[in-house]
Design a protein around this motif. Structure first.
Motif, short mmCIF file in Angstrom:
data_model
loop_
_atom_site.label_atom_id
_atom_site.label_comp_id
_atom_site.label_asym_id
_atom_site.label_seq_id
_atom_site.Cartn_x
_atom_site.Cartn_y
_atom_site.Cartn_z
N SER A 40 10.28 7.24 3.22
CA SER A 40 9.99 6.52 1.61
C SER A 40 10.51 7.29 0.82
CB SER A 40 8.70 5.97 1.68
OG SER A 40 7.80 7.32 1.96
N ASN A 139 -5.69 -0.79 -2.15
CA ASN A 139 -5.14 -1.87 -3.14
C ASN A 139 -5.45 -3.18 -2.75
OD1 ASN A 139 -2.02 -0.71 -4.55
ND2 ASN A 139 -3.51 0.55 -3.69
N TRP A 209 2.45 4.71 6.51
CA TRP A 209 2.28 3.69 5.30
C TRP A 209 3.45 2.67 5.24
CZ3 TRP A 209 5.50 2.56 1.38
CH2 TRP A 209 4.89 1.65 0.21
N TYR A 213 1.91 -1.17 4.44
CA TYR A 213 1.96 -1.70 3.19
C TYR A 213 3.15 -3.07 3.27
CZ TYR A 213 1.86 -1.95 -1.85
OH TYR A 213 1.62 -2.30 -2.95
N THR A 217 1.89 -6.71 1.92
CA THR A 217 2.73 -7.74 1.09
C THR A 217 3.26 -8.88 1.68
OG1 THR A 217 4.69 -6.41 1.45
CG2 THR A 217 3.19 -5.78 -0.63
N SER A 226 -3.48 2.69 0.24
CA SER A 226 -2.08 2.89 -0.05
C SER A 226 -2.46 4.20 -1.50
CB SER A 226 -1.41 1.63 -0.90
OG SER A 226 -0.20 2.08 -1.17
N TYR A 227 -1.74 3.79 -2.47
CA TYR A 227 -1.73 4.86 -3.60
C TYR A 227 -2.30 3.77 -4.68
CZ TYR A 227 0.71 7.85 -0.51
OH TYR A 227 1.13 8.81 0.74
N SER A 230 0.83 2.31 -6.55
CA SER A 230 1.46 1.33 -5.88
C SER A 230 1.47 -0.08 -6.90
CB SER A 230 0.84 0.73 -4.54
OG SER A 230 0.70 1.70 -3.79
N TYR A 233 4.79 -0.69 -8.90
CA TYR A 233 6.12 -1.06 -8.50
C TYR A 233 6.00 -2.34 -8.57
CZ TYR A 233 9.66 -2.39 -4.93
OH TYR A 233 10.34 -2.90 -4.25
N HIS A 234 5.10 -3.32 -8.50
CA HIS A 234 5.13 -4.70 -8.32
C HIS A 234 5.00 -4.99 -9.89
CE1 HIS A 234 4.60 -4.99 -3.95
NE2 HIS A 234 3.48 -4.02 -4.14
N TYR A 243 -1.17 -7.39 -7.45
CA TYR A 243 -1.38 -6.34 -6.47
C TYR A 243 -1.96 -5.47 -7.38
CZ TYR A 243 1.63 -8.85 -3.37
OH TYR A 243 2.12 -9.60 -2.41
N PHE A 292 6.80 6.54 -7.74
CA PHE A 292 5.46 5.83 -7.83
C PHE A 292 4.32 6.84 -7.72
CE2 PHE A 292 8.41 2.58 -7.44
CZ PHE A 292 8.32 1.71 -8.50
#
Length: 340
Positions: A40, A139, A209, A213, A217, A226-227, A230, A233-234, A243, A292
């Protein structure tokens, strides 16, 4: 340069020049630098590093990607007598004691050492050097979760049955960080009880992960481990604040990702140059909106999009020596509870 010269040279010089030309072409063939990281790690950063090194140092950087941090570590152990990698990017602070125990990395104090936030430096000898950090937190999907939990205890409510996806601490670093979070919160005496109850509410435990994830989604569950970054990003790419990061108990465990120059590396000089480049203001400022995660240097600027990132009031991090001494046992006990 040399190749395009107009030849206005006496014949006898020609042969000598041809030899010199041949040698200069041979020696300008790019050196190689081999980097191990996880799958990733953003393509944009990989391309940035490759371009920068080819232009500035005539070094060709080869990246080899692994599914997660566990497989990277195992590969380093297998190759210890005959290292194939020069630099490793992405093993986190929880691998530190293990990596040092196996003597995998050589010490290098980067040029920007003084600019790294002091609380993030987990190795004063710089065998592993921080390059980014983040919080491992849950998240949630605002459109699919009616009742938002406030504490880790809340996750045990039957309401959350089948609504939670986490990663396996045996194979995934966020998974491992969450296991440590539960130990930090409930102690060695209480964490397994917590897991016995939490287990009932888990939809699944994924190996890494990416899978977790992706399921989240895709709408398979409204809560995922998650982080804290995150949602950024969205916010950026999907133009949505659907999110959200969830800092339960107002506390989070910081995952500090490191880089290390492999002991016995074929190109340690190139590896040192790459460490310095990764800590440059130019590169650190790319981290927030590609990786991220938070940059580790004090001179890196955070973008506006980070307003949706998690804010943790306190760090839950356990002492690394305690983690090193007990992690294998904690993992084994966890596995027994989960597999029952």
């Amino acid at each position: 340069g040399v190749i395009n010269m107009k030849w206005k040279t006496p014949k006898f010089l020609m042969f000598g020049l041809m030899i010199l030309l041949f040698q200069s072409v041979a020696s300008s063939a790019p050196q190689r630098l081999t980097v191990y990281t996880y799958s990733s790690f953003p393509v944009s950063l990989v391309e940035n590093i490759k371009d920068h090194f080819l232009k500035k140092y005539q070094i060709k950087v080869d990246f080899r990607a692994f599914s997660d941090t566990g497989p990277i570590f195992n590969q380093l152990l297998q190759e210890k007598r005959k290292p194939q990698a020069d630099l490793v990017i992405g093993l986190d602070n929880n691998y530190f004691i293990k990596a040092i125990g196996h003597d995998l990395f050589q010490s290098y104090k980067p040029k920007a050492a003084a600019k790294i936030r002091p609380e993030l430096v987990f190795d004063p000898q710089y065998r592993m050097i921080p390059f980014d950090y983040g919080y491992v937190v849950f998240n949630y999907d605002r459109e699919r979760l009616g009742k938002v939990p406030k504490t880790h205890q809340d996750l045990l409510d039957p309401y959350y049955k089948g609504k939670i996806i986490i990663e396996n601490p045996l194979t995934s670093s966020p998974g491992q960080v969450f296991l440590l979070t539960t130990i930090a919160l409930y102690g060695e005496d209480g964490y397994l009880d917590y897991w016995r109850q939490l287990k009932k509410n888990l939809l699944t435990i994924t190996p890494g992960w990416d899978e977790a994830y992706g399921m989240y989604t895709a709408g398979e569950a409204p809560l995922v481990l998650s982080y804290g970054t995150s949602p950024v990003y969205h916010f950026l790419y999907d133009k949505t604040e659907r999110y959200q990061a969830l800092v339960l108990d107002d506390a989070a465990y910081a995952q500090i990702e490191g880089m290390g120059i492999v002991k016995g590396a074929a190109n340690p000089e190139g590896a040192r140059q790459l460490v310095d480049y990764l800590l440059s203001p130019e590169f650190q400022s790319l981290i927030p909106e590609s990786q991220f995660m938070y940059p580790v240097t004090t001179d890196a600027k955070l973008p506006e999009s980070f307003k949706v990132a998690a804010k943790a009031e306190r760090f839950l991090n356990l002492p690394l020596d305690q983690v090193a001494a007990k992690l294998d046992r904690w993992l084994a006990d966890w596995e027994k509870v989960i597999s029952r």
